[in-house]
Design an enzyme around this catalytic site. Structure first.
Site, PDB file in Angstrom:
ATOM      1  N   SER A 160      -5.044 -19.919  37.942  1.00  0.00           N
ATOM      2  CA  SER A 160      -4.123 -18.971  37.304  1.00  0.00           C
ATOM      3  C   SER A 160      -3.014 -18.555  38.268  1.00  0.00           C
ATOM      4  O   SER A 160      -2.261 -19.408  38.741  1.00  0.00           O
ATOM      5  CB  SER A 160      -4.919 -17.775  36.779  1.00  0.00           C
ATOM      6  OG  SER A 160      -4.126 -16.978  35.925  1.00  0.00           O
ATOM      7  N   ASP A 326      -6.993 -22.466  26.362  1.00  0.00           N
ATOM      8  CA  ASP A 326      -6.253 -21.441  27.099  1.00  0.00           C
ATOM      9  C   ASP A 326      -5.081 -20.943  26.262  1.00  0.00           C
ATOM     10  O   ASP A 326      -4.197 -21.712  25.879  1.00  0.00           O
ATOM     11  CB  ASP A 326      -5.746 -22.028  28.418  1.00  0.00           C
ATOM     12  CG  ASP A 326      -5.272 -20.972  29.407  1.00  0.00           C
ATOM     13  OD1 ASP A 326      -4.959 -19.850  28.978  1.00  0.00           O
ATOM     14  OD2 ASP A 326      -5.218 -21.286  30.613  1.00  0.00           O
ATOM     15  N   HIS A 359      -8.731 -19.105  28.895  1.00  0.00           N
ATOM     16  CA  HIS A 359      -8.217 -19.087  30.261  1.00  0.00           C
ATOM     17  C   HIS A 359      -9.344 -18.897  31.279  1.00  0.00           C
ATOM     18  O   HIS A 359      -9.322 -19.498  32.353  1.00  0.00           O
ATOM     19  CB  HIS A 359      -7.196 -17.949  30.377  1.00  0.00           C
ATOM     20  CG  HIS A 359      -6.390 -17.959  31.636  1.00  0.00           C
ATOM     21  ND1 HIS A 359      -5.487 -18.961  31.939  1.00  0.00           N
ATOM     22  CD2 HIS A 359      -6.330 -17.068  32.675  1.00  0.00           C
ATOM     23  CE1 HIS A 359      -4.905 -18.692  33.106  1.00  0.00           C
ATOM     24  NE2 HIS A 359      -5.409 -17.562  33.567  1.00  0.00           N
TER      25      HIS A 359
END
Length: 379
Positions: A160, A326, A359
């Protein structure tokens, strides 16, 4: 450093201090203090180093425990440790707390940001703290590494927001990075992502206690911070996960009695989300969240206006691990960056993370690609 007790890594938090740190936008921070931790041993040549760059709400605690009694492990303990995909019998693995780290109230986090004391005023910086970027996080990490005599990275790996740092490392310092692994990541913040991130900042700015960032002597904007964390949590998960949660854990019904009869009441799933956010908010700072949002919004690989030129500067072998479900940094981000590298004649691989966590699959589901990570680090 760390030791292994009963097959578990025990780790100590270290502190790094630097004077007069110059930010990417030309400002000066008189003193920077950040925490770092490491796993495994640095070899005499200092060429077995893997840097782990952490995600938005994370910190440098990537693996192991601080004490045998700790209830939880570092977020990537599944792949970092003796004999694991990132093998600490072979590698010296290190991670650093970001500037403006969100968990400033966590006793295991050491960071400099808006909540820190400004040496010029002896009061918290608030919004006088300079805007910081992903490049600034990278440059602080570089200073930490140099303080240990480390000049080159065997690999830099991050999920991320950490993926942004990882690829910026590869573009900013190509001669220092041999391999780069981007997990649930992006090569730049595009219009959609920039606007989405703004929704995380808005509740804080609308909280009357925010007071233009000057709240440290009074009441903090906890309601706004809680609302922001609710958004972040939902954005980081998938619709499939939430709907399963509603069926199995939270007794969700569309026509729940309390919200049916009182507009001030919320559905069970909303209460679950809010209570989770409220618990997390106790160790977090609202201004720090705003600064992290802005760092992500400002991100482009290489921190120049020419994305293609930055990609062309990368010499590291690269591996991208996006998550199929995601909804935050959607898979197209990784696919576009991977393809840009291929088009530029670079060596790059991409594999998908499957599963319902969206995610968060890049954090809690990373072990599904243990073999791919191990193979990548052997190339």
């Amino acid at each position: 450093m760390c030791s292994s007790v009963n097959a578990e890594l025990l780790v100590d938090k270290q502190t790094f201090t630097s004077q007069n740190f110059k930010t990417f936008n030309g400002n000066n921070i008189k003193e920077v203090n950040v925490g770092w931790e490491s796993y495994g041993n640095l070899n005499p040549q200092k060429d077995n180093v893997i840097l782990i760059t952490h995600y938005f709400t994370g910190n440098s605690h990537a693996a192991g425990k601080y004490d045998v009694a700790d209830a939880s492990l570092g977020y990537w303990d599944a792949i970092i440790g003796p004999g694991k995909a990132i093998d600490t019998n072979r590698f010296f693995v290190i991670s650093v707390d970001s500037l403006a780290n969100l968990g400033v109230g966590d006793p295991h986090v050491i960071t400099t940001g808006p909540a820190s004391i400004n040496p010029d005023t002896q009061k918290p910086y608030g919004l006088d703290f300079p805007v910081v970027t992903i490049r600034d996080f990278v440059n602080v990490q570089k200073l930490v590494l140099e303080s240990l005599g480390i000049q080159k990275l065997y690999a830099v790996v991050g999920p991320s927001m950490g993926s942004m740092q990882a690829i910026d490392w590869a573009a900013a310092y190509p001669s220092k990075v041999e391999r780069m692994m981007s997990v649930i990541g992006a090569g730049q913040s595009d219009p959609w992502t920039t606007a989405l991130l703004e929704h995380w900042a808005t509740p804080i700015k609308l909280d009357r206690n925010w007071n233009d960032g000057d709240y440290y002597a009074g009441s903090a904007p906890i309601d706004g911070l809680t609302a922001s964390l609710m958004l972040i949590t939902q954005n980081a998960l998938s619709a499939d996960f939430f709907n399963q949660l509603g069926k199995q854990t939270v007794p969700f019904q569309a026509l729940e009695s309390e919200p049916l009869h009182d507009i001030r009441k919320s559905h069970s799933i909303v209460n679950w989300l809010r209570s989770r956010a409220q618990a997390r908010a106790t160790t977090m700072d609202a201004n720090h969240l705003l600064y992290l949002v802005r760092a992500c919004q400002l991100f482009i690989t290489g921190h120049q206006h020419d994305f293609s030129k930055a990609i062309a500067s990368i010499t590291a072998k690269t591996l991208f691990l996006p998550a199929t479900q995601d909804q935050l940094l959607m898979p197209y981000h990784a696919k576009q960056t991977h393809q840009a590298l291929i088009d530029s004649g670079k060596k790059s691989q991409i594999k998908m993370l499957e599963g319902p966590l969206g995610h968060l699959e890049g954090v809690t589901g990373i072990s599904q690609h243990t073999d791919a990570i191990r193979a990548f680090l052997k190339q």
